[in-house]
Design an enzyme around this catalytic site. Structure first.
Site, PDB file in Angstrom:
ATOM      1  N   ASP A  11       0.818  -1.213   0.000  1.00  0.00           N
ATOM      2  CA  ASP A  11       0.000   0.000   0.000  1.00  0.00           C
ATOM      3  C   ASP A  11       0.853   1.265   0.000  1.00  0.00           C
ATOM      4  OD1 ASP A  11      -2.242  -1.533   0.083  1.00  0.00           O
ATOM      5  OD2 ASP A  11      -2.988  -0.772   2.006  1.00  0.00           O
ATOM      6  N   ASP A  12       0.225   2.353  -0.466  1.00  0.00           N
ATOM      7  CA  ASP A  12       0.680   3.752  -0.314  1.00  0.00           C
ATOM      8  C   ASP A  12       1.742   4.201  -1.303  1.00  0.00           C
ATOM      9  OD1 ASP A  12      -1.057   3.847   1.771  1.00  0.00           O
ATOM     10  OD2 ASP A  12       0.466   3.786   3.350  1.00  0.00           O
ATOM     11  N   HIS A  33      -5.681   3.086  -4.638  1.00  0.00           N
ATOM     12  CA  HIS A  33      -5.704   3.379  -3.202  1.00  0.00           C
ATOM     13  C   HIS A  33      -6.146   4.833  -2.990  1.00  0.00           C
ATOM     14  CE1 HIS A  33      -4.922   2.018   0.770  1.00  0.00           C
ATOM     15  NE2 HIS A  33      -3.880   2.800   1.019  1.00  0.00           N
ATOM     16  N   HIS A  85      -5.378   9.563  -0.626  1.00  0.00           N
ATOM     17  CA  HIS A  85      -5.330   8.764   0.601  1.00  0.00           C
ATOM     18  C   HIS A  85      -6.287   9.312   1.658  1.00  0.00           C
ATOM     19  CE1 HIS A  85      -3.591   6.370   3.919  1.00  0.00           C
ATOM     20  NE2 HIS A  85      -3.160   5.570   2.942  1.00  0.00           N
ATOM     21  N   HIS A 125       3.879  -2.328   3.172  1.00  0.00           N
ATOM     22  CA  HIS A 125       3.852  -0.958   2.646  1.00  0.00           C
ATOM     23  C   HIS A 125       5.157  -0.677   1.911  1.00  0.00           C
ATOM     24  CE1 HIS A 125       0.857  -0.770   5.888  1.00  0.00           C
ATOM     25  NE2 HIS A 125       0.305   0.235   5.196  1.00  0.00           N
TER      26      HIS A 125
END
Length: 782
Positions: free
Chosen positions: A103-104, A154, A158, A255
């Site tokens: 993620d991210d 995603h 965010h 991540h």
């Protein structure tokens, strides 16, 4: 353009009117272009700030909500949620299978290291990307897709979507799809919400979001096992927390961005080797869905379905089915090179090849972001340079102004023998019926012997008659009124110089009034034979309005404090048109007042320097002038000043390489004028723009304190300038507002002037509307 006389007949326009008409026709497009440049700069900075939204640990923003509206089958189901046929369905990861998700990202430091590890161990990954990061680092996403990894959305910034309106949710998804299209030429059907975890954490706030996106064809992906690597617990803990229980399959969360990820990079190889040793295989989210589809088709016994189904191997294409690919933005799967081992792989099943408008809009987004990524850091560096230059200027002005004041006001200071001989005062006038009587009235009180030459430059009002009548009523026998065809201010001044009877000529504007001692103080420096010109102290008379107060601050702080500095450095750039004195022979020696530039006062001052004459500032010679009373008039005046200054500097550019006095001005005065009157004013608005940018996107308090600190320094300089000029401090209350409004206007004026210079435009001497409200000096508001 024609003008109607009082008798109703039409006459041909004067030269001034023709020039003004042409200038007006050219001004509007240049003003619009200047405004567009400011708008473009602001837009670029807003875009950059929007892209730099904070991405942190995966902690849900909204907590404590119920889940009564969420089906139990979903809460207790697997980590992959689809809405095939409008019905919510969850899919679990098969035993001994890991769907490795990140993620991210992308992040320029950590994502390439993650990709290298995956490639080294021949393991596919599914990356849920933040759209703003995709647009900033498109090359990483392109490498990711070509390597055969899978990407999902995603959101763009965010955000916790459970807080957002349906329109904001759609915008977050659409913008991220466009970023993917521009970066890698694909769109995707996969989605993971920020701050999500396992399916049992779905609540009544987030459930409508998942349903809406499911109806749009998105597959929402959750977590079975969370490494919690964002907490940075250590490599062993990350590996332990990411390991499923009892050989179960899992969607595992790591991540690749959002913080310092060195522990993730160290833990990832350890984890992969551990899971492979335990008999686990790695796949993508699409790979899980394809295995499930294959199993379902096998159970149905349909041979055709078995033939067309996917093998489940990562990097291959299967049927759409439960993958939620149908109805998703994007087109059909295509082929891209890449994949582990360098083979050619088809797009992941969740990917769609972007074509048409989507592709071009995506590329436009990436281009805009690239521009912002280059522009903002460049402007930041420029702002630092400007800040240092501005602070250096303030420091130098304060130091030299203090020295100048002490030097010129000490008891024993003298220019030489007192100058008592008569001088000629030249007053160029064009349609000055409101002011000319007050001007002559102030000159009638002069304590120094003078002759007055009023040069009427083709006025269309009664300027000449009013001047003669005022002279008669005041008993002034020393006044001559000369009329000429309209030819501009330089020609009027040259006409006055030719007709002057004395060797010192004082030049003033037709809307200016002198204090009784002004001429006497102004001519005293000519006791020094090296002095060729003297600048007086011009002050704003109509200072009781907001615009007048702004200009009053500017005159006292910007102009007169500057002149003290330039005087000591022997590179005074401008004798103000409102009050200045010259040796008549020196004026004739340099060719008189030139019509080559709009800033004839700057032009002749530089010419005097180049001819070897000394130019000084006499603070005690005060004149009161009527400043523009509206923003439109102020714009016109400053446009002419700034453009004329550029013309004068360009005209005298050879002084940069000259020797002697000319070279001194070229290598000392000219760089200072360019830096402080052109470069820093152009970039000064960045102080305000960056303050707003920092307040919104970085740290409101720190940005505000920094802006107030700069304002404090300016207030300190202004207060000292007011003290030197013995002005009242109450006008400084207007300074904060001046800084907010005035800087932006001066920026636009300078951009306008630069555009005019670059396009080869020309302007003529312009006449501002006067009211005559500045009367005698004794009546001026101080």
């Amino acid at each position: 353009m024609t003008t109607t006389t009082s008798r109703g007949r039409r006459r041909a326009p004067t030269r001034m009117e023709r020039a003004a008409g042409k200038a007006a026709a050219l001004q509007k497009p240049r003003v619009i272009l200047a405004l567009l440049l400011l708008l473009a700069l602001t837009s670029v900075m807003l875009l950059d700030g929007y892209l730099r939204a904070e991405v942190g640990g995966d902690q849900r923003v909204r907590t404590g909500a119920g889940s009564g509206d969420v089906p139990e089958a979903v809460l207790d189901g697997g980590p992959i949620l689809t809405f095939r046929g409008g019905r919510a369905t969850t899919v679990s990861v098969p035993d001994k299978t890991i769907a490795l998700t990140f993620d991210d990202g992308p992040n320029p430091t950590w994502t390439p290291q993650v990709l290298r590890i995956l490639r080294e161990y021949d393991v596919p990954g599914t990356f849920f990307l933040v759209g703003s990061m995709v647009s900033r680092y498109p090359d990483i996403v392109e490498d990711m897709v070509q390597q055969g990894d899978e990407v999902g959305i995603h959101t763009f910034t965010h955000v916790d979507l459970s807080y957002q309106s349906p329109a904001r949710v759609r915008r977050e998804m659409t913008q991220t799809q466009l970023a993917l299209a521009g970066a890698a030429g694909i769109t995707t059907t996969l989605f993971r919400a920020p701050y999500s975890s396992e399916t049992d954490a779905i609540d009544d706030y987030s459930w409508p979001v998942y349903k809406e996106l499911g109806q749009d064809g998105y597959t929402s992906v959750f977590v079975d096992t969370d490494s919690d690597d964002w907490k940075r617990p250590g490599v062993s803990k990350i590996v332990e927390w990411a390991t499923p229980d009892d050989g179960k399959g899992a969607s595992v969360l790591f991540h690749d961005a959002g913080g310092e990820r060195s522990q993730t990079i160290k833990a990832l190889p350890v984890y992969i080797k551990k899971m492979k040793a335990a008999g686990y295989t790695f796949t993508t989210i699409s790979g899980v869905l394809q295995k499930q589809n294959t199993a379902a088709r096998g159970a149905s016994g349909t041979a055709q379905q078995q033939a067309t189904g996917a093998t489940g191997a990562p990097g291959t294409t299967g049927t759409t089915g439960a993958a939620g690919a149908t109805g998703t933005p994007g087109e059909q799967p295509g082929e891209l090179p890449g994949g582990a081992g360098g083979t050619v792989n088809r797009l992941q099943a969740a990917h769609r090849e972007a074509t048409g408008v989507t592709l071009y809009e995506g590329k436009a987004l990436i281009a805009a972001v690239t521009l912002a990524e280059w522009t903002v850091p460049t402007l930041s560096v420029g702002l630092m340079i400007v800040g240092v230059a501005v602070m250096g200027r303030f420091g130098m002005m304060l130091l030299l102004a203090r020295r100048h004041s002490r030097q010129r006001n000490r008891r024993r200071f003298s220019w030489g023998p007192t100058v008592t001989r008569p001088v000629s005062v030249i007053v160029p006038a064009y349609n000055e019926k409101e002011c000319i009587a007050n001007t002559l009235k102030s000159l009638a009180k002069s304590t120094h012997p003078i002759e007055v030459i009023v040069v009427d430059d083709g006025s269309t009002d009664d300027t000449s008659e009013i001047a003669r009548a005022a002279a008669r009523s005041l008993g002034m026998t020393n006044v001559r009124v000369i009329r000429q065809d309209n030819a501009g201010k330089p020609a009027a001044l040259n006409n006055g110089v030719r007709n002057a009877a004395h060797d010192i000529v004082v030049m003033m504007d037709g809307d200016t009034v002198f204090e009784p001692e002004a001429v006497h103080h102004l001519v005293q420096p000519f006791a020094n034979p090296k002095v060729g010109a003297v600048a007086g102290n011009a002050k704003v008379g109509n200072r009781d309005t907001v615009i007048g107060a702004w200009q009053h601050i500017e005159y006292v702080m910007g102009f007169n404090l500057d002149r003290r500095m330039y005087d000591l450095l022997r590179c005074m750039p401008t004798i103000p048109g409102a009050i200045g004195a010259f040796r008549r022979d020196a004026v004739l020696e340099v060719g008189g007042m030139s019509e080559d530039t709009l800033a004839e006062d700057t032009d002749i001052t530089i010419a005097m320097h180049r001819a070897g004459w000394q130019v000084v500032y006499q603070e005690h010679a005060r004149a009161w002038t009527e400043a523009p009373g509206s923003l439109k008039q102020l714009w016109s005046q400053r446009y002419r000043w700034s453009y004329g200054t550029m013309q004068a500097l360009w005209k005298h550019r050879r002084s940069l390489t000259d020797k002697g006095p000319s070279g001194r001005f070229g290598r000392v005065g000219m760089p200072l004028v360019v830096l402080f009157q052109i470069v820093t004013p152009v970039f000064a608005p960045l102080i305000d723009v960056f303050t707003v940018y920092s307040m919104i996107f970085i740290d409101f308090r720190a940005a505000l304190l920094a802006w107030l600190a700069v304002l404090g320094v300016q207030l300190g300089c202004a207060a000292y300038a007011f003290r030197l000029d013995r002005e009242k401090y109450r006008y400084l209350l207007m300074m904060p507002l001046q800084q907010l409004a005035y800087r932006q206007m001066m920026y636009l004026v300078l951009i306008h002037s630069c555009i005019t210079a670059l396009t080869g435009g020309r302007l003529r001497w312009q006449k501002l509307k006067r009211t005559g409200e500045v009367g005698t000096p004794a009546g001026a508001s101080r």
